[in-house]
Scaffold this motif. Sequence first.
Motif, PDB file in Angstrom:
ATOM      1  N   ARG A   1      -1.133  10.259  15.714  1.00  0.00           N
ATOM      2  CA  ARG A   1      -1.648   9.709  14.460  1.00  0.00           C
ATOM      3  C   ARG A   1      -0.589   8.844  13.775  1.00  0.00           C
ATOM      4  NH1 ARG A   1      -2.958  14.402  11.795  1.00  0.00           N
ATOM      5  NH2 ARG A   1      -4.766  14.522  13.125  1.00  0.00           N
ATOM      6  N   GLU A   2       0.639   9.355  13.701  1.00  0.00           N
ATOM      7  CA  GLU A   2       1.731   8.610  13.076  1.00  0.00           C
ATOM      8  C   GLU A   2       2.093   7.367  13.879  1.00  0.00           C
ATOM      9  OE1 GLU A   2       3.205   9.116  10.133  1.00  0.00           O
ATOM     10  OE2 GLU A   2       1.802  10.750   9.767  1.00  0.00           O
ATOM     11  N   LEU A   3       2.103   7.476  15.204  1.00  0.00           N
ATOM     12  CA  LEU A   3       2.405   6.329  16.042  1.00  0.00           C
ATOM     13  C   LEU A   3       1.355   5.236  15.878  1.00  0.00           C
ATOM     14  CD1 LEU A   3       4.205   5.064  18.214  1.00  0.00           C
ATOM     15  CD2 LEU A   3       2.765   6.177  19.915  1.00  0.00           C
ATOM     16  N   GLY A   4       0.097   5.627  15.819  1.00  0.00           N
ATOM     17  CA  GLY A   4      -0.973   4.653  15.601  1.00  0.00           C
ATOM     18  C   GLY A   4      -0.839   3.963  14.263  1.00  0.00           C
ATOM     19  N   LEU A   5      -0.494   4.712  13.236  1.00  0.00           N
ATOM     20  CA  LEU A   5      -0.306   4.129  11.915  1.00  0.00           C
ATOM     21  C   LEU A   5       0.869   3.159  11.912  1.00  0.00           C
ATOM     22  CD1 LEU A   5      -1.145   3.992   8.959  1.00  0.00           C
ATOM     23  CD2 LEU A   5       0.347   5.943   8.530  1.00  0.00           C
ATOM     24  N   MET A   6       1.973   3.544  12.565  1.00  0.00           N
ATOM     25  CA  MET A   6       3.145   2.660  12.623  1.00  0.00           C
ATOM     26  C   MET A   6       2.823   1.361  13.359  1.00  0.00           C
ATOM     27  SD  MET A   6       6.507   5.051  13.144  1.00  0.00           S
ATOM     28  CE  MET A   6       5.974   5.717  14.690  1.00  0.00           C
ATOM     29  N   LEU A   7       2.102   1.458  14.473  1.00  0.00           N
ATOM     30  CA  LEU A   7       1.749   0.250  15.223  1.00  0.00           C
ATOM     31  C   LEU A   7       0.818  -0.652  14.422  1.00  0.00           C
ATOM     32  CD1 LEU A   7       1.289   1.712  18.803  1.00  0.00           C
ATOM     33  CD2 LEU A   7       3.154   0.277  17.959  1.00  0.00           C
ATOM     34  N   PHE A   8      -0.128  -0.041  13.707  1.00  0.00           N
ATOM     35  CA  PHE A   8      -1.024  -0.835  12.871  1.00  0.00           C
ATOM     36  C   PHE A   8      -0.254  -1.563  11.780  1.00  0.00           C
ATOM     37  CE2 PHE A   8      -3.328  -1.016   8.832  1.00  0.00           C
ATOM     38  CZ  PHE A   8      -4.270  -1.970   9.174  1.00  0.00           C
ATOM     39  N   LEU A   9       0.626  -0.836  11.081  1.00  0.00           N
ATOM     40  CA  LEU A   9       1.395  -1.457  10.005  1.00  0.00           C
ATOM     41  C   LEU A   9       2.350  -2.523  10.531  1.00  0.00           C
ATOM     42  CD1 LEU A   9       2.117   1.635   7.745  1.00  0.00           C
ATOM     43  CD2 LEU A   9       0.507  -0.239   7.338  1.00  0.00           C
ATOM     44  N   ALA A  10       2.911  -2.313  11.706  1.00  0.00           N
ATOM     45  CA  ALA A  10       3.786  -3.330  12.291  1.00  0.00           C
ATOM     46  C   ALA A  10       2.996  -4.591  12.622  1.00  0.00           C
ATOM     47  CB  ALA A  10       4.462  -2.779  13.538  1.00  0.00           C
ATOM     48  N   GLY A  11       1.804  -4.423  13.175  1.00  0.00           N
ATOM     49  CA  GLY A  11       0.970  -5.583  13.484  1.00  0.00           C
ATOM     50  C   GLY A  11       0.504  -6.309  12.241  1.00  0.00           C
ATOM     51  N   ALA A  12       0.101  -5.559  11.228  1.00  0.00           N
ATOM     52  CA  ALA A  12      -0.351  -6.180   9.985  1.00  0.00           C
ATOM     53  C   ALA A  12       0.809  -6.858   9.271  1.00  0.00           C
ATOM     54  CB  ALA A  12      -0.993  -5.135   9.075  1.00  0.00           C
ATOM     55  N   GLY A  13       1.983  -6.230   9.297  1.00  0.00           N
ATOM     56  CA  GLY A  13       3.146  -6.822   8.656  1.00  0.00           C
ATOM     57  C   GLY A  13       3.613  -8.082   9.353  1.00  0.00           C
ATOM     58  N   THR A  14       3.528  -8.103  10.675  1.00  0.00           N
ATOM     59  CA  THR A  14       3.910  -9.292  11.427  1.00  0.00           C
ATOM     60  C   THR A  14       2.970 -10.442  11.115  1.00  0.00           C
ATOM     61  OG1 THR A  14       4.786  -7.911  13.196  1.00  0.00           O
ATOM     62  CG2 THR A  14       4.329 -10.191  13.743  1.00  0.00           C
ATOM     63  N   ALA A  15       1.684 -10.154  11.055  1.00  0.00           N
ATOM     64  CA  ALA A  15       0.706 -11.206  10.751  1.00  0.00           C
ATOM     65  C   ALA A  15       0.867 -11.696   9.314  1.00  0.00           C
ATOM     66  CB  ALA A  15      -0.706 -10.686  10.978  1.00  0.00           C
ATOM     67  N   ALA A  16       1.096 -10.787   8.388  1.00  0.00           N
ATOM     68  CA  ALA A  16       1.221 -11.178   6.979  1.00  0.00           C
ATOM     69  C   ALA A  16       2.575 -11.819   6.694  1.00  0.00           C
ATOM     70  CB  ALA A  16       1.033  -9.959   6.081  1.00  0.00           C
ATOM     71  N   GLY A  17       3.600 -11.390   7.404  1.00  0.00           N
ATOM     72  CA  GLY A  17       4.936 -11.906   7.151  1.00  0.00           C
ATOM     73  C   GLY A  17       5.218 -13.265   7.750  1.00  0.00           C
ATOM     74  N   ALA A  18       4.323 -13.774   8.568  1.00  0.00           N
ATOM     75  CA  ALA A  18       4.547 -15.061   9.205  1.00  0.00           C
ATOM     76  C   ALA A  18       4.637 -16.186   8.177  1.00  0.00           C
ATOM     77  CB  ALA A  18       3.434 -15.348  10.207  1.00  0.00           C
ATOM     78  N   GLN A  19       3.918 -16.074   7.081  1.00  0.00           N
ATOM     79  CA  GLN A  19       3.905 -17.099   6.050  1.00  0.00           C
ATOM     80  C   GLN A  19       4.736 -16.721   4.822  1.00  0.00           C
ATOM     81  OE1 GLN A  19       2.376 -19.963   6.650  1.00  0.00           O
ATOM     82  NE2 GLN A  19       1.647 -19.228   8.624  1.00  0.00           N
ATOM     83  N   PHE A  20       5.472 -15.622   4.888  1.00  0.00           N
ATOM     84  CA  PHE A  20       6.170 -15.096   3.716  1.00  0.00           C
ATOM     85  C   PHE A  20       7.217 -16.075   3.159  1.00  0.00           C
ATOM     86  CE2 PHE A  20       9.525 -12.424   1.804  1.00  0.00           C
ATOM     87  CZ  PHE A  20       8.783 -11.890   0.762  1.00  0.00           C
ATOM     88  N   VAL A  21       8.068 -16.599   4.021  1.00  0.00           N
ATOM     89  CA  VAL A  21       9.125 -17.509   3.568  1.00  0.00           C
ATOM     90  C   VAL A  21       8.517 -18.790   3.010  1.00  0.00           C
ATOM     91  CG1 VAL A  21      11.132 -18.862   4.305  1.00  0.00           C
ATOM     92  CG2 VAL A  21      10.798 -16.537   5.166  1.00  0.00           C
ATOM     93  N   GLN A  22       7.493 -19.284   3.648  1.00  0.00           N
ATOM     94  CA  GLN A  22       6.826 -20.499   3.173  1.00  0.00           C
ATOM     95  C   GLN A  22       6.227 -20.289   1.781  1.00  0.00           C
ATOM     96  OE1 GLN A  22       3.680 -21.808   5.706  1.00  0.00           O
ATOM     97  NE2 GLN A  22       3.294 -23.678   4.561  1.00  0.00           N
ATOM     98  N   VAL A  23       5.626 -19.172   1.535  1.00  0.00           N
ATOM     99  CA  VAL A  23       5.039 -18.867   0.225  1.00  0.00           C
ATOM    100  C   VAL A  23       6.144 -18.750  -0.823  1.00  0.00           C
ATOM    101  CG1 VAL A  23       3.790 -17.118  -1.098  1.00  0.00           C
ATOM    102  CG2 VAL A  23       2.959 -17.800   1.151  1.00  0.00           C
ATOM    103  N   LEU A  24       7.260 -18.115  -0.479  1.00  0.00           N
ATOM    104  CA  LEU A  24       8.373 -18.011  -1.425  1.00  0.00           C
ATOM    105  C   LEU A  24       8.925 -19.380  -1.799  1.00  0.00           C
ATOM    106  CD1 LEU A  24      10.420 -14.896  -0.244  1.00  0.00           C
ATOM    107  CD2 LEU A  24       8.996 -15.131  -2.271  1.00  0.00           C
ATOM    108  N   ARG A  25       9.003 -20.252  -0.830  1.00  0.00           N
ATOM    109  CA  ARG A  25       9.512 -21.597  -1.103  1.00  0.00           C
ATOM    110  C   ARG A  25       8.545 -22.383  -1.991  1.00  0.00           C
ATOM    111  NH1 ARG A  25      11.950 -23.165   4.809  1.00  0.00           N
ATOM    112  NH2 ARG A  25      13.772 -21.808   4.642  1.00  0.00           N
ATOM    113  N   GLN A  26       7.264 -22.187  -1.825  1.00  0.00           N
ATOM    114  CA  GLN A  26       6.271 -22.869  -2.665  1.00  0.00           C
ATOM    115  C   GLN A  26       6.309 -22.357  -4.100  1.00  0.00           C
ATOM    116  OE1 GLN A  26       2.508 -22.336  -0.795  1.00  0.00           O
ATOM    117  NE2 GLN A  26       2.876 -23.871   0.809  1.00  0.00           N
ATOM    118  N   GLN A  27       6.588 -21.067  -4.277  1.00  0.00           N
ATOM    119  CA  GLN A  27       6.613 -20.462  -5.607  1.00  0.00           C
ATOM    120  C   GLN A  27       7.868 -20.833  -6.385  1.00  0.00           C
ATOM    121  OE1 GLN A  27       4.076 -18.752  -6.948  1.00  0.00           O
ATOM    122  NE2 GLN A  27       2.939 -19.126  -5.062  1.00  0.00           N
ATOM    123  N   ALA A  28       8.948 -21.148  -5.700  1.00  0.00           N
ATOM    124  CA  ALA A  28      10.220 -21.443  -6.381  1.00  0.00           C
ATOM    125  C   ALA A  28      10.277 -22.876  -6.871  1.00  0.00           C
ATOM    126  CB  ALA A  28      11.384 -21.195  -5.441  1.00  0.00           C
TER     127      ALA A  28
END
Length: 80
Positions: A53-80
């Motif tokens: 259960r914990e391993l599945g949750l970790m893999l899900f969060l890693a996948g979601a974080g990777t997908a969401a984090g791909a644009q993170f730096v770009q969004v920060l640069r637009q906000q500044a």
Amino acid sequence: MLPWAPSTHPAQRHPGQAGERGRAFLVSLLVGHFGGIGPLRLYVPAAAKNLSRELGLMLFLAGAGTAAGAQFVQVLRQQA
């Protein structure tokens, strides 16, 4: 849905039969519900259940974080 019956659901992109994976899924659901096959009893310790259960949750969060984090730096640069 029966694994050997053809599927004609309108939302399905490629209608057809579920095949071997569908049959394996159906058998696993039945074995999980009844708890065994004949004299063979299938028991999974609580620690193994928690680990999976914990391993599945970790893999899900890693996948979601990777997908969401791909644009993170770009969004920060637009906000500044």
